[in-house]
Each structure stands twice: as C-alpha cells, then as structure tokens.
Design a protein around this motif. Structure first.
Motif, PDB file in Angstrom:
ATOM      1  N   SER A   1      32.892  50.621  39.750  1.00  0.00           N
ATOM      2  CA  SER A   1      34.154  50.218  40.124  1.00  0.00           C
ATOM      3  C   SER A   1      34.351  49.001  40.908  1.00  0.00           C
ATOM      4  CB  SER A   1      34.810  51.205  41.173  1.00  0.00           C
ATOM      5  OG  SER A   1      34.935  52.628  40.440  1.00  0.00           O
ATOM      6  N   VAL A   2      33.462  48.624  41.931  1.00  0.00           N
ATOM      7  CA  VAL A   2      33.090  47.449  42.805  1.00  0.00           C
ATOM      8  C   VAL A   2      32.886  46.474  41.710  1.00  0.00           C
ATOM      9  CG1 VAL A   2      31.854  46.110  44.548  1.00  0.00           C
ATOM     10  CG2 VAL A   2      32.519  48.632  44.731  1.00  0.00           C
ATOM     11  N   GLY A   3      32.118  46.639  40.694  1.00  0.00           N
ATOM     12  CA  GLY A   3      31.506  45.580  39.684  1.00  0.00           C
ATOM     13  C   GLY A   3      32.517  45.272  38.851  1.00  0.00           C
ATOM     14  N   ALA A   4      33.551  46.372  38.396  1.00  0.00           N
ATOM     15  CA  ALA A   4      34.614  45.756  37.624  1.00  0.00           C
ATOM     16  C   ALA A   4      35.694  45.025  38.534  1.00  0.00           C
ATOM     17  CB  ALA A   4      35.186  47.293  37.137  1.00  0.00           C
ATOM     18  N   PHE A   5      35.925  45.317  39.692  1.00  0.00           N
ATOM     19  CA  PHE A   5      36.738  44.606  40.516  1.00  0.00           C
ATOM     20  C   PHE A   5      36.152  43.201  40.781  1.00  0.00           C
ATOM     21  CE2 PHE A   5      37.885  43.185  44.947  1.00  0.00           C
ATOM     22  CZ  PHE A   5      39.211  43.099  44.862  1.00  0.00           C
ATOM     23  N   LEU A   6      35.039  42.906  41.026  1.00  0.00           N
ATOM     24  CA  LEU A   6      34.527  41.686  40.860  1.00  0.00           C
ATOM     25  C   LEU A   6      34.292  41.040  39.504  1.00  0.00           C
ATOM     26  CD1 LEU A   6      30.882  42.143  42.996  1.00  0.00           C
ATOM     27  CD2 LEU A   6      33.152  41.146  43.726  1.00  0.00           C
ATOM     28  N   VAL A   7      34.490  41.501  38.614  1.00  0.00           N
ATOM     29  CA  VAL A   7      34.577  40.765  37.149  1.00  0.00           C
ATOM     30  C   VAL A   7      36.106  40.339  37.139  1.00  0.00           C
ATOM     31  CG1 VAL A   7      34.744  41.429  34.680  1.00  0.00           C
ATOM     32  CG2 VAL A   7      32.825  42.151  36.231  1.00  0.00           C
ATOM     33  N   ILE A   8      36.828  41.291  37.561  1.00  0.00           N
ATOM     34  CA  ILE A   8      38.397  40.703  37.604  1.00  0.00           C
ATOM     35  C   ILE A   8      38.582  39.424  38.461  1.00  0.00           C
ATOM     36  CG2 ILE A   8      40.736  41.522  38.250  1.00  0.00           C
ATOM     37  CD1 ILE A   8      39.963  44.347  37.280  1.00  0.00           C
ATOM     38  N   LEU A   9      37.921  39.566  39.715  1.00  0.00           N
ATOM     39  CA  LEU A   9      37.858  38.447  40.280  1.00  0.00           C
ATOM     40  C   LEU A   9      37.465  37.081  39.738  1.00  0.00           C
ATOM     41  CD1 LEU A   9      37.447  39.732  44.031  1.00  0.00           C
ATOM     42  CD2 LEU A   9      39.566  39.397  42.876  1.00  0.00           C
ATOM     43  N   VAL A  10      36.314  37.109  39.287  1.00  0.00           N
ATOM     44  CA  VAL A  10      35.630  35.858  38.502  1.00  0.00           C
ATOM     45  C   VAL A  10      36.472  35.535  37.307  1.00  0.00           C
ATOM     46  CG1 VAL A  10      33.617  35.455  36.959  1.00  0.00           C
ATOM     47  CG2 VAL A  10      33.419  36.552  39.228  1.00  0.00           C
ATOM     48  N   ILE A  11      36.962  36.422  36.556  1.00  0.00           N
ATOM     49  CA  ILE A  11      38.006  36.070  35.542  1.00  0.00           C
ATOM     50  C   ILE A  11      39.135  35.203  36.113  1.00  0.00           C
ATOM     51  CG2 ILE A  11      39.246  36.767  33.548  1.00  0.00           C
ATOM     52  CD1 ILE A  11      37.123  39.083  33.043  1.00  0.00           C
ATOM     53  N   SER A  12      39.714  35.972  37.082  1.00  0.00           N
ATOM     54  CA  SER A  12      40.775  35.329  37.527  1.00  0.00           C
ATOM     55  C   SER A  12      40.697  33.817  37.994  1.00  0.00           C
ATOM     56  CB  SER A  12      41.512  36.073  38.761  1.00  0.00           C
ATOM     57  OG  SER A  12      41.836  37.542  38.402  1.00  0.00           O
ATOM     58  N   TYR A  13      39.499  33.686  38.788  1.00  0.00           N
ATOM     59  CA  TYR A  13      39.260  32.615  39.305  1.00  0.00           C
ATOM     60  C   TYR A  13      39.039  31.322  38.077  1.00  0.00           C
ATOM     61  CZ  TYR A  13      36.929  28.756  42.113  1.00  0.00           C
ATOM     62  OH  TYR A  13      36.497  27.692  42.539  1.00  0.00           O
ATOM     63  N   ALA A  14      38.322  32.007  37.149  1.00  0.00           N
ATOM     64  CA  ALA A  14      37.885  30.944  35.913  1.00  0.00           C
ATOM     65  C   ALA A  14      39.529  30.668  35.240  1.00  0.00           C
ATOM     66  CB  ALA A  14      37.193  31.861  35.012  1.00  0.00           C
ATOM     67  N   MET A  15      40.620  31.612  35.385  1.00  0.00           N
ATOM     68  CA  MET A  15      41.773  31.276  34.703  1.00  0.00           C
ATOM     69  C   MET A  15      42.347  30.227  35.445  1.00  0.00           C
ATOM     70  SD  MET A  15      42.712  35.038  33.177  1.00  0.00           S
ATOM     71  CE  MET A  15      44.379  34.568  33.059  1.00  0.00           C
ATOM     72  N   SER A  16      42.492  30.189  36.879  1.00  0.00           N
ATOM     73  CA  SER A  16      43.160  29.325  37.558  1.00  0.00           C
ATOM     74  C   SER A  16      42.789  27.954  37.323  1.00  0.00           C
ATOM     75  CB  SER A  16      42.800  29.822  39.093  1.00  0.00           C
ATOM     76  OG  SER A  16      43.568  29.026  40.077  1.00  0.00           O
ATOM     77  N   SER A  17      43.637  26.970  37.127  1.00  0.00           N
ATOM     78  CA  SER A  17      43.755  25.838  36.965  1.00  0.00           C
ATOM     79  C   SER A  17      43.376  24.734  38.163  1.00  0.00           C
ATOM     80  CB  SER A  17      44.718  25.180  35.965  1.00  0.00           C
ATOM     81  OG  SER A  17      45.788  25.298  36.599  1.00  0.00           O
ATOM     82  N   GLY A  18      43.870  25.283  39.375  1.00  0.00           N
ATOM     83  CA  GLY A  18      43.950  24.263  40.447  1.00  0.00           C
ATOM     84  C   GLY A  18      45.171  23.670  40.438  1.00  0.00           C
ATOM     85  N   THR A  19      45.968  23.682  39.578  1.00  0.00           N
ATOM     86  CA  THR A  19      47.306  23.103  39.451  1.00  0.00           C
ATOM     87  C   THR A  19      48.518  24.107  39.594  1.00  0.00           C
ATOM     88  OG1 THR A  19      47.369  22.778  37.197  1.00  0.00           O
ATOM     89  CG2 THR A  19      46.452  20.862  38.551  1.00  0.00           C
ATOM     90  N   ASP A  20      47.929  25.415  40.139  1.00  0.00           N
ATOM     91  CA  ASP A  20      49.105  26.458  40.122  1.00  0.00           C
ATOM     92  C   ASP A  20      50.222  26.185  41.225  1.00  0.00           C
ATOM     93  OD1 ASP A  20      47.295  27.817  38.149  1.00  0.00           O
ATOM     94  OD2 ASP A  20      46.157  28.633  39.857  1.00  0.00           O
ATOM     95  N   LEU A  21      49.929  25.641  42.155  1.00  0.00           N
ATOM     96  CA  LEU A  21      50.787  25.185  43.456  1.00  0.00           C
ATOM     97  C   LEU A  21      51.327  23.834  42.987  1.00  0.00           C
ATOM     98  CD1 LEU A  21      49.311  26.696  46.497  1.00  0.00           C
ATOM     99  CD2 LEU A  21      51.110  27.669  45.401  1.00  0.00           C
ATOM    100  N   ASP A  22      52.442  23.554  43.452  1.00  0.00           N
ATOM    101  CA  ASP A  22      53.042  22.498  43.506  1.00  0.00           C
ATOM    102  C   ASP A  22      52.835  21.739  44.931  1.00  0.00           C
ATOM    103  OD1 ASP A  22      54.343  19.981  43.283  1.00  0.00           O
ATOM    104  OD2 ASP A  22      56.355  20.741  43.445  1.00  0.00           O
ATOM    105  N   LEU A  23      51.905  20.931  44.984  1.00  0.00           N
ATOM    106  CA  LEU A  23      51.338  20.553  46.403  1.00  0.00           C
ATOM    107  C   LEU A  23      52.431  19.861  47.078  1.00  0.00           C
ATOM    108  CD1 LEU A  23      47.788  19.829  45.416  1.00  0.00           C
ATOM    109  CD2 LEU A  23      48.768  21.935  46.264  1.00  0.00           C
ATOM    110  N   GLU A  24      53.303  19.197  46.479  1.00  0.00           N
ATOM    111  CA  GLU A  24      54.195  17.928  47.073  1.00  0.00           C
ATOM    112  C   GLU A  24      55.117  18.700  48.460  1.00  0.00           C
ATOM    113  OE1 GLU A  24      56.541  15.088  48.464  1.00  0.00           O
ATOM    114  OE2 GLU A  24      54.580  14.892  46.974  1.00  0.00           O
ATOM    115  N   PRO A  25      55.592  19.954  48.099  1.00  0.00           N
ATOM    116  CA  PRO A  25      56.409  20.485  49.428  1.00  0.00           C
ATOM    117  C   PRO A  25      55.742  20.686  50.606  1.00  0.00           C
ATOM    118  CG  PRO A  25      56.805  21.572  47.407  1.00  0.00           C
ATOM    119  CD  PRO A  25      55.779  20.809  47.046  1.00  0.00           C
TER     120      PRO A  25
END
Length: 139
Positions: free
Chosen positions: A70-94
C-alpha cells in the motif's frame, strides 16, 4: 488506567482550554491568538505521536507485506503525479505581483499535489462504487 481513559482525559482538558481561548479571542482579546496557536501545536503533536504509535504497532501486529504494498502504491502515485506536473500549473503573476516568492519548482509541487489528490480521489470513489456494486449483486 487504560490508554483509552487517559486519552479521554487529555482530550477533555484540551477541549476546555480550547473553548476558553476561543471565547477570549471572540471577546476581542487578540493577544490570545498566540496561546490558541500553542494549543493547536500541542494537539497536532499529540495526534502525530498517537498515529505513529498505532501505525508502528499495527505494522508489527498485522501483515507487513500488505502495508508495504500500500505504501509503495501510494509512492508510485506521488512519483507519477510529480512527473505529470509541468511546473506551469500555477499562474505565477498574481502571486509575484504581491511579493510572494513562488518559483517554478513550487508550481510543480502544487501541480503534483493536485494530480495526486485527483488520482487518489478517483481511486477512493471507484473503490466505494465497486464495493456497493458487489453488495448489490451478492444479495
């Protein structure tokens, strides 16, 4: 005295202290906000300590293989989520216009957290739906 009774006494004492501080804050005594924060920190520390104690106790009493999976599956989800995130998910201007120091790395962490939340929410909803469907067909 059992652990359950001790915890009930601690919860009762902290509840009374919290109510007293909340009433003092509502009466206009803003200096009590710091005291209320200390109570919050104490309660948080107690909760974290109890969770750790019961998790470790459960690890040794139960099936450690299922827990590690279960802990391993949770960590896999976190790693996949981090890989999917582009770094431009937030509009930094405001944020940057108000003087908040937010970088692209912060944006990537926020995006990863959102993707992980969505994935875990979909898994939880799917598990509840599957459980309900199994109950309907097993009757």
């Amino acid at each position: 005295m059992s652990l359950h009774k001790i915890l009930k006494i601690i919860v009762g004492i902290l509840s009374v202290v919290g109510v007293i501080f909340a009433l003092m804050i509502m009466s206009g005594n803003e200096g009590m906000i710091d005291n209320m924060m200390y109570v919050t920190y104490v309660v948080l520390a107690l909760i974290l300590a109890l969770v750790l104690v019961y998790v470790i106790k459960g690890l040794f009493a139960g099936d450690i293989k299922k827990t590690l999976l279960s802990v391993g599956a949770f960590l896999v989800i976190l790693v996949i989520s981090y890989a999917m995130s582009s770094g431009t998910d937030l509009d930094l201007e405001p944020f940057t216009s108000k003087g908040v120091d937010i970088t692209e790395a912060t944006s990537k962490y926020v995006g990863a957290g959102l993707y992980a939340f969505y994935a875990l929410a979909i898994i939880a909803i799917g598990a509840m739906a599957l459980s309900g469907i199994k109950k309907i067909f097993n009757k």
